[in-house]
Design a protein around this motif. Structure first.
Motif, PDB file in Angstrom:
ATOM      1  N   LEU A 280       0.839  -1.193   0.000  1.00  0.00           N
ATOM      2  CA  LEU A 280       0.000   0.000   0.000  1.00  0.00           C
ATOM      3  C   LEU A 280       0.880   1.252   0.000  1.00  0.00           C
ATOM      4  N   ARG A 281       0.321   2.347  -0.501  1.00  0.00           N
ATOM      5  CA  ARG A 281       1.033   3.612  -0.516  1.00  0.00           C
ATOM      6  C   ARG A 281       0.482   4.515   0.589  1.00  0.00           C
ATOM      7  N   ILE A 282       1.368   5.218   1.247  1.00  0.00           N
ATOM      8  CA  ILE A 282       0.981   6.065   2.368  1.00  0.00           C
ATOM      9  C   ILE A 282       1.641   7.429   2.215  1.00  0.00           C
ATOM     10  N   ALA A 283       0.966   8.481   2.682  1.00  0.00           N
ATOM     11  CA  ALA A 283       1.504   9.836   2.563  1.00  0.00           C
ATOM     12  C   ALA A 283       1.257  10.609   3.850  1.00  0.00           C
ATOM     13  N   LEU A 284       2.242  11.434   4.202  1.00  0.00           N
ATOM     14  CA  LEU A 284       2.142  12.315   5.362  1.00  0.00           C
ATOM     15  C   LEU A 284       2.137  13.759   4.890  1.00  0.00           C
ATOM     16  N   SER A 285       1.128  14.535   5.332  1.00  0.00           N
ATOM     17  CA  SER A 285       1.056  15.960   4.990  1.00  0.00           C
ATOM     18  C   SER A 285       0.976  16.781   6.263  1.00  0.00           C
ATOM     19  N   ILE A 286       1.602  17.955   6.243  1.00  0.00           N
ATOM     20  CA  ILE A 286       1.578  18.875   7.371  1.00  0.00           C
ATOM     21  C   ILE A 286       0.973  20.199   6.897  1.00  0.00           C
ATOM     22  N   PHE A 287       0.027  20.727   7.672  1.00  0.00           N
ATOM     23  CA  PHE A 287      -0.652  21.980   7.337  1.00  0.00           C
ATOM     24  C   PHE A 287      -0.448  22.980   8.475  1.00  0.00           C
ATOM     25  N   ASP A 288      -0.371  24.268   8.137  1.00  0.00           N
ATOM     26  CA  ASP A 288      -0.301  25.268   9.195  1.00  0.00           C
ATOM     27  C   ASP A 288      -1.701  25.570   9.710  1.00  0.00           C
ATOM     28  N   PHE A 289      -1.796  26.507  10.676  1.00  0.00           N
ATOM     29  CA  PHE A 289      -3.079  26.775  11.324  1.00  0.00           C
ATOM     30  C   PHE A 289      -4.113  27.340  10.367  1.00  0.00           C
ATOM     31  N   ASN A 290      -3.661  27.927   9.251  1.00  0.00           N
ATOM     32  CA  ASN A 290      -4.580  28.474   8.248  1.00  0.00           C
ATOM     33  C   ASN A 290      -4.945  27.473   7.168  1.00  0.00           C
ATOM     34  N   GLY A 291      -4.455  26.235   7.302  1.00  0.00           N
ATOM     35  CA  GLY A 291      -4.787  25.199   6.342  1.00  0.00           C
ATOM     36  C   GLY A 291      -3.859  25.116   5.146  1.00  0.00           C
TER      37      GLY A 291
END
Length: 567
Positions: free
Chosen positions: A496-507
């Motif tokens: 399976l493929r997996i991804a990690l994303s990080i967002f700031d407080f404004n999205g």
């Protein structure tokens, strides 16, 4: 709001006590009068009887069972000699409170009567009652919070931040909401409890120690503090322990220009809470500078000088968990914690903002004898509370007064999960699961992960077989020692493929990890787990603050959460 029948019996007892105590008109200045002994009471036999008998009916509950089991009764559990009080009555204008902890009374008297009172054979000491000025937190510009819905269906609205910072929402997800716990709130009054956020509130007892009656109204500060623990309004405000039962005591007099808060009322409230078998007490109260100029000095912050501190420690010795605000003096000349936050067994709470940094007003430690204070920190800026000015609306509060109740409510949930714990068990677990987010002089032991401190873990099922665990270390202080934050997961099958994303407080997306094909099983170790080094797409360090993360697994869905980045 619900009032059980048991409340009426207690109110009648207190009203009768008040009629006796207020038999004369208020006259003169407030003083403590301490007695040399308990009179003709057979102390040893009474204590022996208490230690061998079951808990009194009014004390049935988790804490009472601990007290009875461990035989915690001492002389301060015995009553004050009534004959001494009767002999004093003609010499004073009014008896304000009666204290078994200190074996004495606080009274109002004409100072001309002091020599005659001090000459009484049973009087050990006469001391003025200290009355402080109330110090609110400075105004802080209100910010925004993100509405978040729990897996159990609760929509926290703007109250999510104050709970998630301590992982209290995770305890809710496991079914701990305060059932079976009794929490006392001692404050300046509880106006507007008809607010819809309190529709599910259960008050077992309430008392006004200032006026001497069963109506604890008088100010709205206590209502706002209470809402952080007890509110239950979907999408608006969820309290830390909404299904606990509550005891309300007005112990502060904030009326008039010369606002005075006097310690004898707090002592009386603590003893009352003790007698009711309260498990946790929240004191968003603190003293240092007094209206009559007789203020505490830093040297007095030793845990053994202030009467309010001694009373709180005595209650803690009897199994009550005492939580108090650290004080709003951090940017003032005093700057140190206020009493009773200096108590050996009192849990003092400082304030941080959404970015995890200490609030400028949050009081400093250590104590005069070198102990760590505050003990922990919690959100104390932009804290969601009820608005008592307009019906069924909400606002934001600032101050350590609003940091303490979230921690107090979370402690109730920890005790619910661990009913045999005493103070020692609790404080060890909290210190062992707190993240040091800064200098202990300001932050104490830091932010507590109350889920882990309770001995629990909550892998969250996003889809069948796909589990995401709490990131670590968290909050994260990126450095050469801690270069990355890790996101452990459990994968149901290979390929399976997996991804990690990080967002700031404004999205705004600041980072997205390359998806990769991975194997099955638990990926928890640092050489296997997903991770982030705290930089953006350009390789620059991101600013400190709150960030959101998303972990997306092919065919299995997505999990989102929140992290706090420190620098």
């Amino acid at each position: 709001m619900k009032y059980p029948r048991e409340m009426m019996a207690t109110m009648i007892v207190l009203m009768l006590t008040t009629l006796l105590s207020f038999s004369a008109l208020a006259d003169g200045s407030p003083y403590w009068i301490f007695f040399k002994d308990r009179g003709d009471i057979d102390t040893e036999n009474l204590l022996a009887a208490k230690r061998t008998s079951a808990a009194e009916p009014k004390n049935l509950g988790r804490r009472a069972q601990l007290v009875a089991k461990r035989r915690l009764f001492t002389e301060i559990d015995l009553p004050v000699n009534e004959e001494y009080i009767e002999m004093l009555a003609p010499l004073v204008g009014r008896i304000r409170t009666i204290s078994r902890y200190f074996n004495g009374v606080s009274v109002e008297l004409d100072e001309a009567a002091l020599p005659e009172i001090e000459a009484l054979a049973f009087v050990r000491e006469v001391r003025p009652v200290r009355g402080s000025t109330v110090t609110p937190a400075p105004d802080v510009e209100a910010g925004k919070s993100t509405a978040v819905e729990s897996p159990e269906g609760w929509s926290y609205g703007a109250s999510y931040d104050q709970l998630s910072m301590l992982h209290i929402h995770s305890l809710h997800n496991l079914g701990y909401r305060g059932e079976g716990l009794l929490i006392a709130v001692l404050d300046s009054g509880f106006d507007r409890l008809e607010h819809s956020a309190f529709d599910s509130l259960t008050v077992t007892n309430q008392w006004d120690f200032v006026e001497g009656d069963g109506d604890a109204t008088g100010d709205d500060h206590g209502s706002k503090v209470l809402s952080i623990m007890a509110a239950l309004k979907e999408g608006e405000l969820i309290g830390a322990a909404p299904y606990a039962q509550y005891v309300l005591a007005r112990t502060e007099d904030v009326e008039g220009e010369d606002t005075r808060v006097e310690e004898d009322y707090l002592v009386a409230g603590i003893e009352w809470a003790d007698s009711l078998g309260v498990d946790v007490v929240n004191l968003s109260i603190g003293y240092n500078e007094f209206a009559d100029g007789d203020s505490y000095e830093y040297e007095d912050l030793d845990g053994d000088t202030a009467l309010s501190t001694i009373a709180c420690d005595a209650a803690a010795e009897r199994g009550m968990i005492v939580v108090t605000s650290a004080g709003n003096e951090g940017n003032k000349a005093w700057r140190y914690v206020t009493v009773p936050a200096d108590g050996d067994s009192v849990i003092a709470v400082g304030a941080v903002g959404l970015d995890g940094y200490i609030s400028s007003f949050s009081s400093f430690g250590p104590t005069a004898d070198g102990r760590v204070k505050p003990d922990f920190v919690a959100l104390g800026e932009n804290v969601r509370v009820v608005n008592t000015t307009f019906s069924d609306t909400y606002t934001y509060g600032q101050g350590t007064s609003y940091a303490a109740p979230a921690l107090a409510g979370g402690i109730a949930l920890m005790l619910q999960a661990n009913p045999n714990w005493d103070y020692g068990d609790l404080i060890s677990a909290m210190r062992g699961n707190a993240t040091a987010v800064g200098d202990e002089v300001r932050y104490g032991y830091g932010l507590v992960d109350m889920l882990k401190a309770a001995g629990l873990d909550e892998p969250e099922d996003v889809a069948d077989g796909f589990k995401v665990y709490d990131p670590y270390p968290h909050p994260v202080v990126f450095s050469s020692v801690t270069p990355r934050i890790f996101f452990p997961v459990s994968i149901p099958k290979e390929g399976l493929r997996i991804a990690l994303s990080i967002f700031d407080f404004n999205g705004v997306t600041v980072f997205r990890g390359d998806s990769e094909v991975i194997g099955s099983g638990e990926l928890r170790d640092q050489d296997e787990a997903l991770s982030w080094d705290g930089t953006n797409y350009s390789g620059e360090e991101v600013a400190p603050g709150v960030y959101f993360y998303s972990i997306e697994l092919e065919k299995y869905g997505k999990h989102t959460g929140k992290i706090l980045v420190m620098r």
